[in-house]
Design a protein around this motif. Structure first.
Motif: not given
Ligand code: RM4
Ligand code: MN
Ligand code: MN
Length: 432
Positions: A52-55, A96-97, A326-330, A343-346
């Protein structure tokens, strides 16, 4: 063009239908290859399906730089519309829940309603992010010369109070963590007493720590530079770890991949923080020069893989206190943010799967025997394996899309947003 709701299970199933036979064949072929290496493909697929990764709420808007911003069509105009977009990402990727909010960017008068709205999309809330790196309308004191480390105790108190507000909001939302990143620092040698600024940081964060509920964690995020271009108070993992240790057991270090000098060995930092039992989590992105906030895995996928290699090592070793968030920060300046985030989560799942299929027994033996070449080859074999069928199968098994970007484009979601969300013209610079 006929529009569809990309979150609708029937729509996703119909998008998957023509791709299912090819996936089954690719998956079984990869399964055979992996079984020859002693790897059970279904176990890897299950692990990937559990990743899992947070948005970040701010990630679904078009980004920008201080030179300008080129807004995209149908950008979300408030936190509820941001959740709509996060719901799309979540349903299509199955990865990404949760959503991470930035306060005050996402402030609302009714957090209960926000939580209910998110739940309707199947979304929960990850870490709360406090923002004391810019002034807000109506704010009594300015953060121009710092926030938690400001020389004026009244400014520090205001910044502490803001963090306490974030905790309160997070409690209503079901969040369990506060991420503190401050831009405080200096633009000139001599401008700031480096030691005293750190002392003030410790004093302020200690007050925040005291208000932290028992089942919460506080993440300290370091960043080498920007907006302070000479010295930043929490510029590296060393300062972050010192602070985390001083503050107490609920404090952990957060690694944003973009926050290091070029060529810094980030996987090494990860390993050290695991050792120290203080690895709190990640902000994933990619970079070429600095905090570029490029899409995760787009520039240096091997580095991402090496980071995941350390995470898998820690997971297998059952390292104590190891449960990284986990989080994306972009910042998405030239792409549709929804497409970039999916795409990044993948890409994270890809790095995870590649790390999981490494033959660790063989790697261990090569290390012990000082066979550097074969150790490197054994590691790299994970990286060079195309694990795409595993990722697609993990998605399909959860009712998500086999090809999320294709399904998203087919739905016409962005064009629908363009009609529903007339754009606000903005020609100013922006950090995100
Ligand atoms: C910073 C840092 C923080 C993020 C802000 C917007 O560089 O990465 O995590 O909240 O940017
Ligand atoms: Mn970050
Ligand atoms: Mn950053």
């Amino acid at each position: 063009m006929a529009f569809a709701d990309p979150r609708d299970a029937n729509f996703i199933a119909s998008a998957n239908h023509p791709l299912a036979a090819d996936l089954a064949s690719d998956y079984s072929h990869l399964g055979e290859q992996l079984s020859r290496r002693g790897v059970n493909i279904d176990e890897i697929t299950n692990a990937v399906a559990g990743f899992k990764v947070a948005i970040p709420s701010w990630g679904v808007g078009t980004g920008g730089t201080r030179f300008g911003r080129f807004p995209g069509a149908g950008e979300p105009r408030n936190v509820f519309e941001k959740l709509d977009d996060c719901g799309v990402i979540s349903k299509l990727t199955g990865a990404t829940p949760t959503v991470s909010l930035h306060i005050p960017w996402d402030r609302t008068d009714d957090y209960k309603a926000l939580r209910e709205y998110a739940a309707r999309h199947g979304l929960g809330f990850d870490a709360m992010n406090s923002n004391t790196f810019q002034d807000q309308p109506g704010q009594p004191l300015s953060y121009k010369y710092g926030s938690l480390t400001h020389t004026d105790p009244a400014v520090r108190a205001q910044a502490v109070a803001h963090n306490l507000d974030c905790i309160e909001a997070g409690k209503q939302l079901g969040s369990k963590a506060l991420t503190v990143w401050i831009g405080d620092g200096a633009n000139f040698p001599g401008q700031s007493h480096l030691g005293r600024a750190f002392d003030r940081y410790l004093e302020s964060t200690a007050s925040i720590y005291q208000a932290l509920p028992d089942d919460w964690r506080m993440f300290l995020e370091h960043k080498m530079y920007e907006p302070a271009f000479y010295a930043t108070v929490i510029q590296d993992w060393g300062s972050s770890l010192l602070a985390a240790r001083e503050l107490g057991p609920k404090t952990f270090c957060l690694v944003d991949l973009g926050h290091h000098a070029p060529n810094v060995n980030i996987e090494m930092i990860v390993s050290r923080l695991v050792h120290a039992q203080r690895l709190g989590g990640f902000h994933f992105n990619d970079s070429k020069y600095g905090d570029d906030d490029l899409d995760a895995g787009s520039v240096a996928p091997f580095r991402l893989f090496l980071v995941f290699n350390e995470l898998v090592e820690a997971e297998l070793a059952k390292a104590p206190n190891f449960s990284p968030a986990h989080m994306l920060d972009q910042s998405h300046n030239v792409t549709d943010p929804i497409e970039s985030l999916m795409t990044s989560a993948i890409e994270l799942q890809r790095a995870y799967a590649q790390a999981l299929i490494i033959d660790r027994k063989a790697l261990h033996q090569y290390r012990i025997g000082n066979d550097a070449l074969m150790a490197a080859q054994t590691l790299k074999r994970g990286f060079t394996t195309d694990v795409s069928p595993i990722l697609a199968q993990a998605r399909a098994s959860k009712g998500a899309a086999i090809d999320p970007v294709a399904a998203y484009r087919k739905s016409g979601y962005r064009a629908q947003c363009g009609e529903k969300r007339p754009s606000k013209q903005s020609f100013g610079g922006g950090i995100v």
